[in-house]
Enzyme design. Structure first.
Site, mmCIF file in Angstrom:
data_model
loop_
_atom_site.group_PDB
_atom_site.id
_atom_site.type_symbol
_atom_site.label_atom_id
_atom_site.label_comp_id
_atom_site.label_asym_id
_atom_site.label_seq_id
_atom_site.Cartn_x
_atom_site.Cartn_y
_atom_site.Cartn_z
ATOM 1 N N SER A 1 4.559 -2.524 -5.993
ATOM 2 C CA SER A 1 4.945 -1.734 -4.815
ATOM 3 C C SER A 1 6.422 -1.386 -4.950
ATOM 4 O O SER A 1 7.295 -2.219 -4.730
ATOM 5 C CB SER A 1 4.712 -2.563 -3.552
ATOM 6 O OG SER A 1 5.161 -1.848 -2.423
ATOM 7 N N HIS B 1 2.541 1.795 -7.050
ATOM 8 C CA HIS B 1 2.226 1.996 -5.626
ATOM 9 C C HIS B 1 3.481 2.461 -4.894
ATOM 10 O O HIS B 1 4.521 1.795 -4.935
ATOM 11 C CB HIS B 1 1.734 0.667 -5.046
ATOM 12 C CG HIS B 1 1.294 0.700 -3.624
ATOM 13 N ND1 HIS B 1 0.043 1.127 -3.243
ATOM 14 C CD2 HIS B 1 1.937 0.336 -2.482
ATOM 15 C CE1 HIS B 1 -0.062 1.007 -1.917
ATOM 16 N NE2 HIS B 1 1.061 0.535 -1.442
ATOM 17 N N ASP C 1 4.937 3.443 -1.248
ATOM 18 C CA ASP C 1 4.728 3.373 0.209
ATOM 19 C C ASP C 1 5.539 4.462 0.897
ATOM 20 O O ASP C 1 6.772 4.458 0.823
ATOM 21 C CB ASP C 1 5.167 2.010 0.732
ATOM 22 C CG ASP C 1 4.199 0.922 0.315
ATOM 23 O OD1 ASP C 1 4.625 -0.048 -0.328
ATOM 24 O OD2 ASP C 1 3.001 1.074 0.618
ATOM 25 N N MET D 1 6.567 6.219 4.365
ATOM 26 C CA MET D 1 6.615 5.876 5.789
ATOM 27 C C MET D 1 7.391 6.946 6.561
ATOM 28 O O MET D 1 8.405 7.443 6.081
ATOM 29 C CB MET D 1 7.280 4.515 5.973
ATOM 30 C CG MET D 1 6.557 3.403 5.225
ATOM 31 S SD MET D 1 7.364 1.806 5.481
ATOM 32 C CE MET D 1 6.412 0.800 4.336
ATOM 33 N N HIS E 1 0.563 5.641 -0.877
ATOM 34 C CA HIS E 1 0.049 5.043 0.366
ATOM 35 C C HIS E 1 0.749 5.744 1.527
ATOM 36 O O HIS E 1 1.905 5.448 1.833
ATOM 37 C CB HIS E 1 0.353 3.536 0.336
ATOM 38 C CG HIS E 1 -0.080 2.799 1.541
ATOM 39 N ND1 HIS E 1 0.270 1.474 1.754
ATOM 40 C CD2 HIS E 1 -0.827 3.170 2.610
ATOM 41 C CE1 HIS E 1 -0.258 1.064 2.896
ATOM 42 N NE2 HIS E 1 -0.923 2.066 3.443
ATOM 43 N N MET F 1 1.626 6.106 4.930
ATOM 44 C CA MET F 1 1.704 5.466 6.242
ATOM 45 C C MET F 1 2.424 6.439 7.180
ATOM 46 O O MET F 1 3.574 6.220 7.595
ATOM 47 C CB MET F 1 2.459 4.130 6.147
ATOM 48 C CG MET F 1 1.633 3.029 5.513
ATOM 49 S SD MET F 1 2.582 1.555 5.160
ATOM 50 C CE MET F 1 3.203 2.005 3.547
ATOM 51 N N MET G 1 -5.039 -3.394 4.358
ATOM 52 C CA MET G 1 -3.718 -3.966 4.651
ATOM 53 C C MET G 1 -3.911 -5.429 4.996
ATOM 54 O O MET G 1 -4.659 -5.765 5.923
ATOM 55 C CB MET G 1 -3.072 -3.219 5.811
ATOM 56 C CG MET G 1 -2.653 -1.800 5.509
ATOM 57 S SD MET G 1 -1.601 -1.656 4.068
ATOM 58 C CE MET G 1 -0.217 -2.687 4.561
ATOM 59 N N ASP H 1 -3.210 -5.045 0.039
ATOM 60 C CA ASP H 1 -1.811 -4.626 0.099
ATOM 61 C C ASP H 1 -1.053 -5.429 1.147
ATOM 62 O O ASP H 1 -1.228 -5.233 2.344
ATOM 63 C CB ASP H 1 -1.773 -3.121 0.447
ATOM 64 C CG ASP H 1 -0.378 -2.546 0.394
ATOM 65 O OD1 ASP H 1 -0.229 -1.338 0.690
ATOM 66 O OD2 ASP H 1 0.574 -3.289 0.076
HETATM 67 C C1 DX5 Z 1 3.805 -2.722 3.470
HETATM 68 C C2 DX5 Z 1 3.464 -2.066 2.151
HETATM 69 C C3 DX5 Z 1 3.276 -3.055 1.011
HETATM 70 C C4 DX5 Z 1 4.470 -3.966 0.796
HETATM 71 C C5 DX5 Z 1 4.092 -5.060 -0.178
HETATM 72 O O1 DX5 Z 1 3.668 -1.785 4.509
HETATM 73 O O2 DX5 Z 1 2.273 -1.306 2.265
HETATM 74 O O3 DX5 Z 1 2.993 -2.332 -0.184
HETATM 75 O O4 DX5 Z 1 5.539 -3.248 0.260
HETATM 76 O O5 DX5 Z 1 5.159 -5.952 -0.238
HETATM 77 P P1 DX5 Z 1 4.868 -7.534 -0.179
HETATM 78 O O6 DX5 Z 1 4.097 -7.857 -1.427
HETATM 79 O O7 DX5 Z 1 6.237 -8.168 -0.162
HETATM 80 O O8 DX5 Z 1 4.078 -7.782 1.066
HETATM 81 ZN ZN ZN Z 2 1.421 -0.108 0.517
#
Ligand code: DX5
Ligand code: ZN
Length: 219
Positions: free
Chosen positions: A7, A32, A34, A36, A65, A67, A136, A174
């Site tokens: 990630s 991956h 993320d 946001m 991903h 979000m 999640m 995740d």
């Molecule tokens: C959280 C993300 C995850 C996060 C994972 O919203 O979707 O991908 O970065 O990080 P760890 O492994 O520290 O939970």
């Molecule tokens: Zn994620």
């Protein structure tokens, strides 16, 4: 085979290219990202320009991903930036089947992301439209959280539903995917791991951490 996806929101952003190089040398399978919007989750991270900046440095799949509140607005943008897989949250303002169809029309793998409390019944009429489900295992928005124990049953329930539907959908997990949780989630059916602070990004030697994790997952 269980796939390992770092990630990148957990990486040292001042050394992202080097981190990608080290992680790939260590044997990871995909990356991956993320995304946001500060609305669907109370945080901001990265955008399509970051994908463009990294795209030429690796051929590994980019897993996006989303979000964000209105994911359909951004599918083409991330596809053009180099995405290979895109997951969208069923809880966002989305026409889920239409959005998944749009992702596949762009020849990308389509994923449904579900927050911890969202029931699996969301999948009832889109089994044939998705390639993976991103469960999640923490509440979305931040790295470094703790695995929500009730998610173990959710993984098992999803694995059973996939079998009952004769589907070939992958289960991605995740959130706090660690050396402690990995054996349990794999045994329950997880086939795609998102690895962040608890299993990868707690050392500067990312190649060694990735190699260690790859060996552990595939032992
Ligand atoms: C959280 C993300 C995850 C996060 C994972 O919203 O979707 O991908 O970065 O990080 P760890 O492994 O520290 O939970
Ligand atoms: Zn994620």
């Amino acid at each position: 085979m269980t796939l390992i996806g770092p990630s990148l929101m957990c990486a040292d952003w001042g050394k992202l290219k080097d981190s990608v190089d080290m992680l790939e040398r260590g044997g990871v399978n995909y990356f991956h990202f993320d995304i946001m919007d500060g609305s669907f989750v109370p945080n901001f991270t990265m955008g399509p320009d970051l994908l463009k900046a990294l795209r030429s440095y690796t051929n590994k799949p980019f897993d996006i991903h989303l979000m964000v509140q209105e994911p359909e607005r951004y599918i083409e943008m991330f596809a053009e930036a180099g995405a290979d897989w895109i997951s969208i949250h069923a809880e966002s303002k989305v026409h889920l089947q239409r959005a998944l169809h749009k992702i596949r029309e762009l020849n990308l793998r389509a994923g449904v992301a579900l927050n911890p409390s969202t029931p699996l019944s969301v999948m009832d009429y889109v089994w044939d439209d998705a390639d993976y489900v991103c469960l999640m295992t923490v509440n979305p928005g931040f790295a470094g959280q703790s695995f929500i124990p009730s998610m173990y049953k959710k993984i098992a329930d999803l694995d059973q539903l996939i079998a009952e539907n004769g589907s070939r959908i992958d289960i991605q997990v995740d959130g706090n995917i660690s050396y402690e949780t990995i054996p349990k989630v794999m045994k329950l059916g997880a086939t795609m791991l998102v690895c962040g602070t608890s299993s990868l990004f707690n050392s500067n030697d990312l190649e060694q951490k990735a190699a260690q994790l790859t060996a552990y997952v595939n032992e």
